[in-house]
Write an enzyme that holds these catalytic residues in place. Structure first.
Site, mmCIF file in Angstrom:
data_model
loop_
_atom_site.group_PDB
_atom_site.id
_atom_site.type_symbol
_atom_site.label_atom_id
_atom_site.label_comp_id
_atom_site.label_asym_id
_atom_site.label_seq_id
_atom_site.Cartn_x
_atom_site.Cartn_y
_atom_site.Cartn_z
ATOM 1 N N PHE A 54 52.811 103.612 20.227
ATOM 2 C CA PHE A 54 53.614 104.416 21.160
ATOM 3 C C PHE A 54 53.719 105.886 20.733
ATOM 4 C CE2 PHE A 54 58.361 105.376 21.979
ATOM 5 C CZ PHE A 54 58.094 106.117 23.124
ATOM 6 N N PHE A 73 52.420 107.306 11.030
ATOM 7 C CA PHE A 73 53.253 106.600 12.008
ATOM 8 C C PHE A 73 53.120 105.088 11.893
ATOM 9 C CE2 PHE A 73 52.470 110.672 14.182
ATOM 10 C CZ PHE A 73 53.687 110.952 14.782
ATOM 11 N N ALA A 74 52.002 104.594 11.349
ATOM 12 C CA ALA A 74 51.721 103.148 11.426
ATOM 13 C C ALA A 74 52.854 102.353 10.793
ATOM 14 C CB ALA A 74 50.411 102.835 10.716
ATOM 15 N N ALA A 75 53.300 101.337 11.509
ATOM 16 C CA ALA A 75 54.373 100.488 10.983
ATOM 17 C C ALA A 75 54.460 99.239 11.834
ATOM 18 C CB ALA A 75 55.710 101.228 11.029
ATOM 19 N N GLU A 76 55.025 98.203 11.256
ATOM 20 C CA GLU A 76 55.607 97.139 12.070
ATOM 21 C C GLU A 76 56.951 97.724 12.483
ATOM 22 O OE1 GLU A 76 54.657 94.253 13.258
ATOM 23 O OE2 GLU A 76 52.672 94.315 12.325
ATOM 24 N N THR A 134 62.904 106.443 10.349
ATOM 25 C CA THR A 134 63.883 106.148 11.392
ATOM 26 C C THR A 134 65.298 106.410 10.897
ATOM 27 O OG1 THR A 134 64.904 104.256 12.515
ATOM 28 C CG2 THR A 134 63.629 103.750 10.590
ATOM 29 N N GLU A 179 67.509 104.353 11.320
ATOM 30 C CA GLU A 179 68.071 103.036 11.015
ATOM 31 C C GLU A 179 68.231 102.809 9.512
ATOM 32 O OE1 GLU A 179 66.549 99.771 13.291
ATOM 33 O OE2 GLU A 179 65.919 101.098 14.907
ATOM 34 N N LYS A 216 61.515 100.285 5.968
ATOM 35 C CA LYS A 216 61.355 101.723 6.206
ATOM 36 C C LYS A 216 62.098 102.512 5.126
ATOM 37 C CE LYS A 216 59.553 103.538 9.147
ATOM 38 N NZ LYS A 216 58.141 103.945 9.373
ATOM 39 N N LYS A 275 60.065 96.683 23.786
ATOM 40 C CA LYS A 275 61.179 97.556 23.449
ATOM 41 C C LYS A 275 62.158 97.662 24.617
ATOM 42 C CE LYS A 275 59.704 98.858 19.271
ATOM 43 N NZ LYS A 275 58.336 98.418 19.123
ATOM 44 N N GLY A 311 73.125 90.648 13.332
ATOM 45 C CA GLY A 311 73.245 91.873 12.523
ATOM 46 C C GLY A 311 73.035 93.156 13.304
ATOM 47 N N HIS A 312 73.112 93.077 14.629
ATOM 48 C CA HIS A 312 72.820 94.218 15.521
ATOM 49 C C HIS A 312 73.640 95.465 15.147
ATOM 50 C CE1 HIS A 312 71.949 95.213 20.058
ATOM 51 N NE2 HIS A 312 71.325 96.022 19.208
#
Ligand SMILES: NC(=O)c1ccc[n+]([C@@H]2O[C@H](COP(=O)([O-])OP(=O)(O)OC[C@H]3O[C@@H](n4cnc5c(N)ncnc54)[C@H](O)[C@@H]3O)[C@@H](O)[C@H]2O)c1
Length: 332
Positions: free
Chosen positions: A12, A78-81, A121, A123, A152, A187, A273-274
Site C-alpha cells: 500500500f 516499508f516492507a513489513a507484515e 508506526t 503503535e 515494529k 484494512k 488488546g485493541h
C-alpha cells in the site's frame, strides 16, 4: 539522488511512495518485495519501466538483500507484515520480516555505506486514554501492545543501535493510520468501503469508540521524502495530520458518502488488546523540515478514496473473498 531501493514497494504505502518518487525526483527505483498476500503487482502498473525495476525477494534472506542494496544510494524500508489481526493469529512471520528483515537491511547498508530510512508506526507507543490531553511525541516511551507493534518497536531499536554503534546514516519515522488508494481490503477503511459496494453491512469492532489519527498516504509519503532529503541523521520524526476520529464516526461517514443509511452497520467482536486511542504531535517535522499535509479535510480525502475503490474494482476484487473468509473464522 540516484537509485532508491524501496522495500515493500508493491504494498500500500510503498507503491504510493514509488509513484511519489517518480513524480517528484529523478531517482531510479528498485522495488524489493517478496510479493506476499499483501502485495499487488498492478499497484506498480503504468510506471516507467526504464526507472522502476521490481526484484522479487525476501528481506529475511541476507544474500538477496545484500545484492539489491549494493550500489544503491538510499534504502527506504516499508516492507513489513503490517496487519494487527494477522499478528494475533500467527506472530511468526512478523518476527521474521519485521525483525530479521530489518536486521539484514541494516547490515547491508552498513557494509555498503548506504543512506537508510526506516518506516515505522505510532503503535510502538501503545495507546492513550480518550481524554488524555497529551499526544505521542518523539520522546514518548515505547509501550507496544500487539505482536505487530512489538515487532515494529524492536526494529526501531535495532536502527537506533546501528546508528549509535556503527555510524549507519539512518533516520526513522513513526506515522499514524494511513488511508488512500491501493490499501489492502483487510484494512479497516477499504474493508468497509468494499463491503458497502458489495451490499454487505460494515463491521464495527466492539463499541467503535477507538480513536485513530488518520493521514492520507500521499501526505505520509511527502513527509518521508522530506526526511530522506533533509532530515538529520540519527533522528526520529513523527508524521501525523491532526486527523483524530473514532471508528464509529468513520463508518458512519463512509455510509453517508456512499449514499447509504448511516446506521446500517453491525457490531462484531472486538480485537483482543485493541488499542484505544492514537494521536500524533508532528511539531518537530513541521518546524524543522517545513512539512505540511495537503489533505487537511478527512471527509474530502475519504470521498476521493471511495471513488478510487469504486473505479478500481479489478484491483481489489481478487482479494476480497479470501479476506472475508479469514475474518469469518474469528466472527469479525
Ligand atoms: N498502513 C498504515 O496505516 C501504517 C501506518 C504507519 C506505519 N506503517 C508502516 O508502513 C509500512 C508499509 O505498510 P503498508 O500498510 O503499506 O503494508 P502492506 O501490508 O500493504 O505492504 C507490505 C509490503 O511488504 C511486502 N513484504 C512483506 N514481507 C516481506 C518480506 N519478508 N520481504 C520483502 N517484502 C515483504 C509485502 O509483499 C507488501 O508488498 C510498514 O512498515 C508498516 O509498519 C503503516
Amino acid at each position: 539522488m540516484g537509485t532508491t531501493v524501496v522495500t515493500g514497494g508493491a504494498g500500500f504505502i510503498g507503491s504510493n511512495y514509488v509513484r511519489h518518487l517518480i513524480q517528484h525526483t529523478d531517482d531510479d527505483v528498485i522495488v524489493l518485495d517478496a510479493m506476499t498476500y499483501a502485495a499487488n503487482e498492478s499497484s506498480l502498473a503504468g510506471l516507467p519501466g526504464q526507472r522502476v525495476r521490481l526484484v522479487r525477494g525476501d528481506i529475511a534472506d541476507a544474500e538477496v538483500v545484500d545484492a539489491v542494496v549494493k550500489g544503491a544510494d538510499v534504502v527506504v524500508h516499508f516492507a513489513a507484515e503490517s496487519h494487527n489481526d494477522n499478528s494475533l493469529n500467527d506472530p511468526s512471520p512478523f518476527i521474521q520480516t519485521n525483525l530479521v528483515g530489518t536486521f539484514n537491511l541494516l547490515e547491508a547498508v552498513r557494509r555498503h555505506e548506504v543512506r537508510y530510512h526506516h518506516i515505522s508506526t505510532d503503535e510502538v507507543y501503545g495507546d492513550l486514554e480518550l481524554d488524555d490531553p497529551n499526544r505521542f511525541q518523539e520522546t514518548t516511551p515505547y509501550r507496544p501492545s500487539s505482536p505487530y507493534s512489538a515487532s515494529k518497536a524492536g526494529s526501531d531499536h535495532l536502527v537506533r543501535a546501528w546508528v549509535r554503534s556503527f555510524d549507519v546514516r539512518a533516520t526513522i519515522s513513526n506515522c499514524s493510520n494511513n488511508y488512500g488508494p491501493r490499501q489492502h481490503v483487510e484494512k479497516f477503511i477499504p474493508r468497509q468501503i468494499t463491503n458497502v459496494i458489495d451490499g454487505v453491512r460494515p463491521r464495527l469492532y466492539g463499541a467503535g469508540l477507538n480513536v485513530r489519527d488518520w493521514i492520507h498516504v500521499d501526505d505520509h509519503n511527502s513527509a518521508v521524502l522530506a526526511i530522506v532529503e533533509r532530515g538529520r541523521i540519527g533522528e526520529t520524526y513523527l508524521i501525523g495530520a491532526d486527523g483524530e476520529m473514532d471508528n464509529k464516526s468513520v463508518i458512519q461517514m463512509i455510509l453517508r458518502l456512499m449514499g447509504a443509511d448511516e446506521h446500517a452497520y453491525d457490531h462484531v467482536n472486538d480485537r483482543p488488546g485493541h488499542d484505544l486511542r492514537y494521536a500524533i504531535d508532528s511539531t518537530k517535522l513541521r518546524t524543522e523540515l517545513g512539512w505540511a499535509p495537503q489533505y487537511r479535510n478527512f471527509e474530502e480525502g475519504l470521498a476521493a478514496t471511495i471513488d478510487w475503490y469504486r473505479r478500481n474494482e479489478a484491483w481489489w476484487r481478487p482479494m476480497k473473498a479470501a479476506t472475508e473468509a479469514k475474518y469469518a473464522k474469528t466472527g469479525q
